[in-house]
Write an enzyme that holds these catalytic residues in place. Structure first.
Site, PDB file in Angstrom:
ATOM      1  N   GLU A  43     116.721 -33.668 -14.040  1.00  0.00           N
ATOM      2  CA  GLU A  43     115.891 -34.873 -14.050  1.00  0.00           C
ATOM      3  C   GLU A  43     116.623 -36.058 -13.431  1.00  0.00           C
ATOM      4  O   GLU A  43     116.022 -36.877 -12.735  1.00  0.00           O
ATOM      5  CB  GLU A  43     115.446 -35.200 -15.479  1.00  0.00           C
ATOM      6  CG  GLU A  43     114.424 -34.223 -16.041  1.00  0.00           C
ATOM      7  CD  GLU A  43     113.146 -34.163 -15.217  1.00  0.00           C
ATOM      8  OE1 GLU A  43     112.782 -35.170 -14.587  1.00  0.00           O
ATOM      9  OE2 GLU A  43     112.510 -33.101 -15.203  1.00  0.00           O
ATOM     10  N   CYS A 196      97.441 -30.328  -5.478  1.00  0.00           N
ATOM     11  CA  CYS A 196      96.902 -31.694  -5.338  1.00  0.00           C
ATOM     12  C   CYS A 196      97.894 -32.540  -4.540  1.00  0.00           C
ATOM     13  O   CYS A 196      98.382 -33.572  -4.994  1.00  0.00           O
ATOM     14  CB  CYS A 196      96.638 -32.286  -6.715  1.00  0.00           C
ATOM     15  SG  CYS A 196      95.601 -33.765  -6.704  1.00  0.00           S
ATOM     16  N   CYS A 203      91.722 -28.301  -2.787  1.00  0.00           N
ATOM     17  CA  CYS A 203      90.756 -28.450  -3.890  1.00  0.00           C
ATOM     18  C   CYS A 203      90.059 -27.134  -4.223  1.00  0.00           C
ATOM     19  O   CYS A 203      89.687 -26.889  -5.376  1.00  0.00           O
ATOM     20  CB  CYS A 203      89.718 -29.507  -3.543  1.00  0.00           C
ATOM     21  SG  CYS A 203      90.414 -31.168  -3.298  1.00  0.00           S
ATOM     22  N   CYS A 206      92.029 -25.265  -6.904  1.00  0.00           N
ATOM     23  CA  CYS A 206      92.575 -26.087  -7.995  1.00  0.00           C
ATOM     24  C   CYS A 206      91.935 -25.706  -9.324  1.00  0.00           C
ATOM     25  O   CYS A 206      90.700 -25.589  -9.409  1.00  0.00           O
ATOM     26  CB  CYS A 206      92.328 -27.571  -7.705  1.00  0.00           C
ATOM     27  SG  CYS A 206      92.927 -28.664  -9.012  1.00  0.00           S
ATOM     28  N   CYS A 212      86.946 -32.602 -11.420  1.00  0.00           N
ATOM     29  CA  CYS A 212      87.637 -33.665 -10.667  1.00  0.00           C
ATOM     30  C   CYS A 212      86.644 -34.664 -10.094  1.00  0.00           C
ATOM     31  O   CYS A 212      85.862 -34.345  -9.183  1.00  0.00           O
ATOM     32  CB  CYS A 212      88.475 -33.050  -9.548  1.00  0.00           C
ATOM     33  SG  CYS A 212      89.370 -34.283  -8.579  1.00  0.00           S
TER      34      CYS A 212
END
Length: 350
Positions: A43, A196, A203, A206, A212
């Site tokens: 991270e 995305c 799309c 997805c 969406c």
């Protein structure tokens, strides 16, 4: 809305990206816990850096310093050299500070709650939430650029970033499940990174295609909207590359504070609109015809390069000569490595 979380987790179970620091969903379900040290390191490295760039560095750091005790005991110069090329060098300094704080104040065990994580050096709200969620499976809301994009499209939010960040965070919080929150956090980020995407989102495949709002409205490729950035300024500087007759190079360790803090580099001027010449040693300095150019987050940098061959008795006013056999160009930050790449051929070992 919770059904959306379940849909995404089903997609993640089949499509999770392979990461050096990640426990795959099937192993996680079987009770294999993530290594908080590896998650924390990933991270920190991923702050403003791509996964592709981080993989190699993460593997290298885990090989050199496999535990937080090893990293805490490492020499600063060794860690800074290993970090060279990854950029945003304050992260490397904070990496050491945090490792030592975990060893000194927490017996080498990473805190497993958001508030305590937030008190560690170099850990802000996003990183604390990511560690708490991914390493300890706590229902913290993790929002990076991928998640912002997914939320803006899912809810067809047209208010521009960064002003819309609180609203997008609330949308993300509403979807964070109590069960498997760590996998869910990684699933949303994977969705943004692989499906995305900023341009040409896929799309059709997805898992959130049907609900969406932006897909329905035909606005997905417009989102998220962002407030226009100001023009990036350009700063100028002078660097001095000197080589002694025995092949040694004149280098300095930059001050801890500021850009490239604690890193090895070439002596030089301050960076600004009109840099003042500041040669580190008396010599017949010759300018190169090319300048080194590098872009930082907030400005472009153009460095005029001065080179010189000096004798064994030459005494620098700053920095020190490093024997050629001990000098590793790979230990230089990218901006300084660019200087070396341009200058070294003019300074042959005599």
């Amino acid at each position: 809305m919770r059904d959306l979380s379940l849909q995404l987790l089903e997609w993640y179970d089949a499509n999770a990206r392979t990461m050096p620091w990640r426990v795959p969903p099937d192993q996680r379900k079987a009770g294999v816990a993530p290594n908080p040290y590896a998650v924390w390191m990933s991270e920190v490295m991923l702050q403003q850096t791509t996964v592709a760039a981080v993989r190699e560095y993460h593997n290298k750091f885990m090989s050199l310093w496999p535990t937080v005790f090893d990293l805490a005991a490492a020499e600063d110069a060794d860690v800074m050299a290993a970090w060279a090329g990854l950029g945003y060098y304050a992260r490397a300094r904070n990496l050491l500070k945090c490792a030592r704080a975990v060893v000194d104040n927490h017996d080498g065990i990473f805190p497993n709650d958001y508030k305590t994580l937030l008190k560690l050096p170099g850990i802000g709200p996003y990183t604390a939430a990511a560690i708490a969620s991914i390493a300890f499976d706590l229902p913290e809301t993790v929002v990076d650029g991928n998640v912002e994009r997914v939320m803006a499209r899912l809810h067809d939010i047209h208010d521009p970033l960064p002003g819309s960040k609180p609203a997008l965070t609330e949308k993300a919080r509403a979807l964070t499940p109590a069960q498997r929150p760590g996998d869910y956090a990684q699933a949303v980020m994977d969705l943004g990174a692989t499906i995305c995407t900023p341009k040409n989102p896929a799309c059709g495949i997805c898992p959130w295609r049907d609900p969406c709002d932006a897909r329905i409205a035909g606005t997905a490729t417009e989102l998220p909207k962002k407030t226009p950035k100001k023009k990036t300024p350009t700063r100028f500087g002078i660097v001095y590359v000197a080589r002694r007759s025995d092949g040694a190079w004149l280098l300095e360790t930059r001050p801890e504070s500021g850009l490239l803090g604690g890193m090895l580099g070439w002596p030089g001027s301050d960076w600004g609109d009109a840099p003042v010449p500041n040669p580190p040693i008396e010599a017949e300095w010759q300018p190169l015809n090319e300048e080194a150019r590098h872009t930082f987050t907030h400005f472009h940098l153009r460095l005029k390069i001065m080179t010189a061959q000096v004798q064994m008795d030459a005494q620098p006013t700053t920095g020190a000569f490093i024997p050629h056999t001990d000098f590793q160009p790979s230990a230089l930050p990218t901006a300084m490595r660019k200087v070396f790449d341009l200058a070294h051929s003019t300074l042959r070992n005599t």
